[in-house]
Write an enzyme that holds these catalytic residues in place. Structure first.
Site, PDB file in Angstrom:
ATOM      1  N   GLY A 127      -9.982 -14.420  -2.405  1.00 21.58           N
ATOM      2  CA  GLY A 127      -9.749 -14.075  -1.085  1.00 21.58           C
ATOM      3  C   GLY A 127     -10.096 -14.948   0.072  1.00 21.58           C
ATOM      4  O   GLY A 127      -9.425 -15.879   0.389  1.00 21.58           O
ATOM      5  N   PHE A 181     -15.099 -14.480  -6.351  1.00 15.67           N
ATOM      6  CA  PHE A 181     -14.822 -15.603  -7.099  1.00 15.67           C
ATOM      7  C   PHE A 181     -15.001 -17.150  -6.385  1.00 15.67           C
ATOM      8  O   PHE A 181     -14.274 -17.006  -5.260  1.00 15.67           O
ATOM      9  CB  PHE A 181     -13.573 -15.649  -8.126  1.00 15.67           C
ATOM     10  N   HIS A 227     -12.042  -4.980  -3.893  1.00 16.89           N
ATOM     11  CA  HIS A 227     -11.629  -5.243  -2.560  1.00 16.89           C
ATOM     12  C   HIS A 227     -12.524  -6.376  -1.725  1.00 16.89           C
ATOM     13  O   HIS A 227     -12.553  -6.337  -0.559  1.00 16.89           O
ATOM     14  CB  HIS A 227     -11.361  -4.228  -1.569  1.00 16.89           C
ATOM     15  N   TYR A 261       0.947  -1.112  -0.023  1.00 15.72           N
ATOM     16  CA  TYR A 261      -0.168   0.108  -0.186  1.00 15.72           C
ATOM     17  C   TYR A 261       0.955   1.275  -0.076  1.00 15.72           C
ATOM     18  O   TYR A 261       2.174   1.124   0.489  1.00 15.72           O
ATOM     19  CB  TYR A 261      -0.826   0.022   1.316  1.00 15.72           C
TER      20      TYR A 261
END
Ligand SMILES: Cc1cc2nc3c(=O)[nH]c(=O)nc-3n(C[C@H](O)[C@H](O)[C@H](O)COP(=O)(O)O)c2cc1C
Length: 391
Positions: A334, A314, A280, A132
């Site tokens: 994720g 997904f 996200h 980040y």
């Protein structure tokens, strides 16, 4: 249910829910605000229908994909997820090992608990790294320097977190540091003795190892987490940080969290090699579209001049197939991966990867794809419709 009986990601989530205290499960599972975006990330896939082609020899299907000059065994990988060690000590390295075993990319978050040095020592070919922008850009640039020194293959910079989303489940559950031992947290801990035992015997709140060099020597895990919280998010960051990262990193650079075609073009202009279309996982802007919905416009905008990756929602091989048809090269998982590792460590992570790998294999058989070069508009009803309409 035992892990061996899990047949899909819903089962894996159920297993993780049984093993994690609510405060930890909700941290992974939750979205922001009213969680409309989280729901939309699943519904979005229903809009697209896949069209099978039959009487094609699909005996020896290969799902290998080339990403930034290297072949990987499957067109999916694991998205970066911070503080994994809170869900199971050593989770980051378990994910790294599981991905290496299946030869798929694992993106380590710079907010991980294990260090990028440790992950690269274990899995140098499949570990990528995500950063980040930090309030003090020197930290971002030093993380880039370390990744470069380690020979990390691909660097991702996440741009979708200028401010932290309002994660209501965390607020309600009292997720904060230092963790307060409220009666509710104690009760949750008692009902999940395996997690509590590991948490207590392995030192409580896990250390964010990547950040240790930026804290004073001997700083506690809590002090390092505080430092991380002071440095990120960095709301004043602009495209200039991407320019600096581009200068400091000569390998493949992917910008994660791109949703607007104009931002994808800006990334291209600044020399990025790819974008990861992502909302996200519904954890930032609740009203954002599904990432799959933005793929066609972004693919049109960049016109093959950069690689397109995608994540958010997904859960099925068919989801991945749809993304490939719409212009993505690979999709990333994720929560399912984190639930797998929370439920059963490295074996759980392997199970998640194996489920997805097998589903993609079956899908390819149905669609008449001998390899992934076959993915495209021909397999998507919507695009075919549009094309026919135009003709
Ligand atoms: C527990 C957790 C931690 C995350 N931490 C990060 C992070 O450190 N950096 C980042 O770029 N994205 C982070 N994300 C977002 C993921 O990389 C990814 O975009 C998202 O989870 C994909 O959606 P899915 O969970 O529906 O598959 C995190 C997501 C979760 C669930």
């Amino acid at each position: 249910m035992q892990l061996e009986h899990a047949i899909n990601f819903d089962d894996i989530r159920t297993l993780a829910r049984k093993r994690l205290p609510r405060i930890a499960f909700d941290f992974i599972d939750g979205g922001v605000d009213g969680e409309a975006g989280l729901a939309r990330n699943r519904v979005a896939f229903d809009r697209y229908k896949l069209l099978p082609r039959y009487l094609v020899d699909v005996e020896n299907r290969r799902q290998t994909v080339n990403l930034f000059g290297h072949d990987y065994a499957s067109p999916f990988g694991i998205s970066p997820m911070g503080i994994a060690g809170f869900f199971r000590p050593g989770a980051d390295l378990m994910l790294a090992r599981a991905a290496a075993r299946f030869d798929i990319p694992y993106i380590m978050s710079s907010a991980s608990c294990d260090s990028i040095e440790a992950a690269m020592a274990l899995a140098p070919k499949t570990t990528w790294f995500q950063i980040y922008g930090t309030r003090d850009p020197h930290i971002t640039l030093d993380l880039v320097r370390r990744a470069k020194a380690l020979g990390v293959r691909v660097l991702l910079m996440t741009i979708d977190t200028p401010v932290m989303g309002k994660r209501e489940r965390n607020v309600r559950n009292g997720f904060r540091r230092p963790m307060k031992m409220t009666p509710s947290v104690i009760l949750q801990g008692l009902s999940r003795p395996g997690w509590t035992w590991r948490y207590l015997t392995q030192g409580g709140i896990p250390m964010m190892e990547n950040w240790r060099p930026y804290a004073v020597e001997g700083a506690s895990a809590n002090a390092i987490a505080d430092l991380y919280g002071e440095q990120t998010p960095a709301p004043a960051q602009t495209w200039s940080i991407l320019e600096q990262v581009r200068k400091a990193w000569d390998g493949p650079l992917v910008v994660k969290g791109v949703m607007h075609p104009a931002d994808a073009l800006k990334c291209l202009e600044l020399g990025a090699n790819g974008v990861m279309v992502s909302n996200h996982g519904g954890r930032q802007l609740d009203s954002a579209p599904g990432s799959i919905d933005m793929l066609p416009a972004i693919a049109d905008a960049v016109g093959g001049r950069m690689e397109i990756l995608v994540d958010s929602g997904f859960r099925r091989g068919s989801d991945v197939a749809k993304a490939l048809c719409l212009g993505a090269k690979a999709a990333f998982l994720g929560r399912p991966a984190m639930f797998g590792v929370a439920a059963a460590g490295e074996t759980g992570a392997c199970k998640v990867i194996d489920i997805m790998r097998q589903e993609i294999g079956l899908l390819m058989g149905q669609l008449g794809w001998i390899n992934l070069d076959r993915a495209g508009p021909d397999s998507l009803l919507d695009l075919l419709d549009l094309r026919m309409g135009r003709n």
